[in-house]
Design a protein around this motif. Structure first.
Motif, PDB file in Angstrom:
ATOM      1  N   GLU A  34       0.829  -1.210   0.000  1.00 28.44           N
ATOM      2  CA  GLU A  34       0.000   0.000   0.000  1.00 28.44           C
ATOM      3  C   GLU A  34       0.862   1.259   0.000  1.00 28.44           C
ATOM      4  OE1 GLU A  34      -3.303   0.416  -0.469  1.00 28.44           O
ATOM      5  OE2 GLU A  34      -3.188  -1.724  -0.917  1.00 28.44           O
ATOM      6  N   GLN A  35       1.928   1.246   0.796  1.00 25.88           N
ATOM      7  CA  GLN A  35       2.837   2.398   0.830  1.00 25.88           C
ATOM      8  C   GLN A  35       3.503   2.591  -0.534  1.00 25.88           C
ATOM      9  OE1 GLN A  35       5.461   1.351   4.036  1.00 25.88           O
ATOM     10  NE2 GLN A  35       4.069   2.071   5.620  1.00 25.88           N
ATOM     11  N   LYS A  36       3.881   1.501  -1.181  1.00 22.45           N
ATOM     12  CA  LYS A  36       4.495   1.599  -2.508  1.00 22.45           C
ATOM     13  C   LYS A  36       3.509   2.158  -3.526  1.00 22.45           C
ATOM     14  CE  LYS A  36       8.163  -1.849  -2.314  1.00 22.45           C
ATOM     15  NZ  LYS A  36       8.710  -3.082  -2.875  1.00 22.45           N
ATOM     16  N   LYS A  37       2.244   1.747  -3.424  1.00 22.92           N
ATOM     17  CA  LYS A  37       1.225   2.284  -4.340  1.00 22.92           C
ATOM     18  C   LYS A  37       1.154   3.797  -4.213  1.00 22.92           C
ATOM     19  CE  LYS A  37      -2.068  -1.523  -4.321  1.00 22.92           C
ATOM     20  NZ  LYS A  37      -3.431  -1.895  -3.967  1.00 22.92           N
ATOM     21  N   VAL A  38       1.044   4.271  -2.992  1.00 19.29           N
ATOM     22  CA  VAL A  38       0.955   5.714  -2.751  1.00 19.29           C
ATOM     23  C   VAL A  38       2.216   6.412  -3.238  1.00 19.29           C
ATOM     24  CG1 VAL A  38       0.807   7.479  -0.942  1.00 19.29           C
ATOM     25  CG2 VAL A  38      -0.667   5.461  -0.839  1.00 19.29           C
ATOM     26  N   PHE A  39       3.377   5.842  -2.908  1.00 20.16           N
ATOM     27  CA  PHE A  39       4.650   6.430  -3.324  1.00 20.16           C
ATOM     28  C   PHE A  39       4.745   6.515  -4.845  1.00 20.16           C
ATOM     29  CE2 PHE A  39       8.928   5.781  -4.958  1.00 20.16           C
ATOM     30  CZ  PHE A  39       9.582   6.875  -4.419  1.00 20.16           C
ATOM     31  N   HIS A  40       4.455   5.414  -5.538  1.00 18.51           N
ATOM     32  CA  HIS A  40       4.589   5.405  -6.988  1.00 18.51           C
ATOM     33  C   HIS A  40       3.582   6.328  -7.667  1.00 18.51           C
ATOM     34  CE1 HIS A  40       7.275   1.919  -6.410  1.00 18.51           C
ATOM     35  NE2 HIS A  40       7.828   2.392  -7.501  1.00 18.51           N
ATOM     36  N   GLN A  41       2.404   6.460  -7.096  1.00 18.40           N
ATOM     37  CA  GLN A  41       1.443   7.414  -7.659  1.00 18.40           C
ATOM     38  C   GLN A  41       1.975   8.837  -7.515  1.00 18.40           C
ATOM     39  OE1 GLN A  41      -2.051   6.285  -5.498  1.00 18.40           O
ATOM     40  NE2 GLN A  41      -2.575   4.644  -6.894  1.00 18.40           N
ATOM     41  N   ALA A  42       2.540   9.142  -6.353  1.00 12.28           N
ATOM     42  CA  ALA A  42       3.117  10.476  -6.137  1.00 12.28           C
ATOM     43  C   ALA A  42       4.338  10.682  -7.035  1.00 12.28           C
ATOM     44  CB  ALA A  42       3.494  10.649  -4.669  1.00 12.28           C
ATOM     45  N   ALA A  43       5.183   9.670  -7.148  1.00  9.04           N
ATOM     46  CA  ALA A  43       6.374   9.780  -7.993  1.00  9.04           C
ATOM     47  C   ALA A  43       5.975   9.966  -9.459  1.00  9.04           C
ATOM     48  CB  ALA A  43       7.253   8.538  -7.835  1.00  9.04           C
ATOM     49  N   HIS A  44       4.951   9.271  -9.886  1.00  9.94           N
ATOM     50  CA  HIS A  44       4.469   9.416 -11.263  1.00  9.94           C
ATOM     51  C   HIS A  44       3.983  10.847 -11.499  1.00  9.94           C
ATOM     52  CE1 HIS A  44       1.945   8.940 -14.816  1.00  9.94           C
ATOM     53  NE2 HIS A  44       2.774   7.946 -15.117  1.00  9.94           N
ATOM     54  N   ALA A  45       3.290  11.405 -10.521  1.00  5.79           N
ATOM     55  CA  ALA A  45       2.811  12.789 -10.644  1.00  5.79           C
ATOM     56  C   ALA A  45       3.986  13.760 -10.736  1.00  5.79           C
ATOM     57  CB  ALA A  45       1.903  13.139  -9.462  1.00  5.79           C
ATOM     58  N   VAL A  46       5.021  13.539  -9.926  1.00  8.63           N
ATOM     59  CA  VAL A  46       6.203  14.416  -9.971  1.00  8.63           C
ATOM     60  C   VAL A  46       6.885  14.296 -11.336  1.00  8.63           C
ATOM     61  CG1 VAL A  46       8.510  14.816  -9.009  1.00  8.63           C
ATOM     62  CG2 VAL A  46       6.572  14.441  -7.480  1.00  8.63           C
ATOM     63  N   LEU A  47       7.010  13.080 -11.856  1.00 15.08           N
ATOM     64  CA  LEU A  47       7.610  12.910 -13.182  1.00 15.08           C
ATOM     65  C   LEU A  47       6.792  13.640 -14.247  1.00 15.08           C
ATOM     66  CD1 LEU A  47       8.857   9.214 -13.521  1.00 15.08           C
ATOM     67  CD2 LEU A  47      10.211  11.282 -13.600  1.00 15.08           C
ATOM     68  N   ARG A  48       5.489  13.440 -14.196  1.00 12.44           N
ATOM     69  CA  ARG A  48       4.614  13.991 -15.237  1.00 12.44           C
ATOM     70  C   ARG A  48       4.489  15.505 -15.153  1.00 12.44           C
ATOM     71  NH1 ARG A  48      -0.825  11.102 -15.252  1.00 12.44           N
ATOM     72  NH2 ARG A  48      -0.704  12.007 -13.213  1.00 12.44           N
ATOM     73  N   HIS A  49       4.468  16.057 -13.938  1.00 12.83           N
ATOM     74  CA  HIS A  49       4.186  17.486 -13.778  1.00 12.83           C
ATOM     75  C   HIS A  49       5.406  18.361 -13.513  1.00 12.83           C
ATOM     76  CE1 HIS A  49      -0.046  16.651 -14.026  1.00 12.83           C
ATOM     77  NE2 HIS A  49       0.036  15.797 -13.027  1.00 12.83           N
ATOM     78  N   VAL A  50       6.535  17.755 -13.148  1.00 11.76           N
ATOM     79  CA  VAL A  50       7.730  18.546 -12.847  1.00 11.76           C
ATOM     80  C   VAL A  50       8.901  18.151 -13.745  1.00 11.76           C
ATOM     81  CG1 VAL A  50       9.368  19.251 -11.055  1.00 11.76           C
ATOM     82  CG2 VAL A  50       6.996  18.816 -10.438  1.00 11.76           C
ATOM     83  N   VAL A  51       9.270  16.868 -13.746  1.00 11.13           N
ATOM     84  CA  VAL A  51      10.475  16.431 -14.454  1.00 11.13           C
ATOM     85  C   VAL A  51      10.298  16.503 -15.976  1.00 11.13           C
ATOM     86  CG1 VAL A  51      12.076  14.515 -14.826  1.00 11.13           C
ATOM     87  CG2 VAL A  51      11.218  14.995 -12.519  1.00 11.13           C
ATOM     88  N   LEU A  52       9.273  15.831 -16.497  1.00 11.15           N
ATOM     89  CA  LEU A  52       9.102  15.788 -17.950  1.00 11.15           C
ATOM     90  C   LEU A  52       8.842  17.161 -18.564  1.00 11.15           C
ATOM     91  CD1 LEU A  52       7.279  12.368 -18.318  1.00 11.15           C
ATOM     92  CD2 LEU A  52       9.597  12.949 -19.034  1.00 11.15           C
TER      93      LEU A  52
END
Length: 162
Positions: A34-52
């Motif tokens: 469950e913690q990994k799910k939350v983490f990866h969703q947040a990490a995906h958002a950071v990649l999509r909205h900040v990094v890329l």
């Protein structure tokens, strides 16, 4: 010498402890998933909205200046049944004709539970081939300024190697 009753009780106790340990591990694993799910969703958002967006911006500016850049994104979406999703975005400059001494690629890789590993390599190399220290950045510290700074380092390296 122990009685049969004492030995049987010893066996029962050991079996209870083993079952309790198994249940505790099962609960721990479920919580980690469950913690990994939350983490990866947040990490995906950071990649999509900040990094890329930072990579695309510098790519467009580099194109205007006649430089070719490459952006690579795994595009992985974290699904509930996946426990080891790899989220990584890479920004690379083309290889020069001669071998390069300076790294020409920077990668942002989601690493549970730390945040992002930011590392420099040659094009098409992995984190294991990092040139220099692998930087660990918490998710909340990945800002457009941080991304731009890391991308500009690769651009500087490329311009130095030209």
């Amino acid at each position: 010498m122990r009685s049969e009753r004492e030995i049987l009780e010893f066996i029962r106790q050991a079996l209870r402890e083993k079952e309790e340990a198994r249940l505790a591990e099962e609960i721990r694993l479920r919580e980690e998933i469950e913690q990994k799910k939350v983490f990866h969703q947040a990490a995906h958002a950071v990649l999509r909205h900040v990094v890329l967006p930072g990579m695309v911006r510098l790519h467009n500016l580099s194109t205007q200046a006649g430089l070719r850049t490459a952006i690579g994104d795994t595009g992985d979406f974290y699904l509930p049944e996946q426990t080891d999703s790899t989220l990584v975005a890479k920004y690379a400059m083309p290889l020069p004709k001669a071998a390069s001494d300076l790294p020409l690629c920077v990668s942002f890789k989601a690493v549970f539970p730390v945040g992002f590993a930011v590392y420099y390599t040659d094009i098409d190399k992995s984190q294991a081939d990092a040139k220099g220290v692998v930087e660990e950045v918490p998710l909340e510290d990945v800002t457009p300024e941080l991304v731009e700074d890391r991308l500009l380092r690769v651009l500087r390296n490329h311009l130095h190697e030209m």
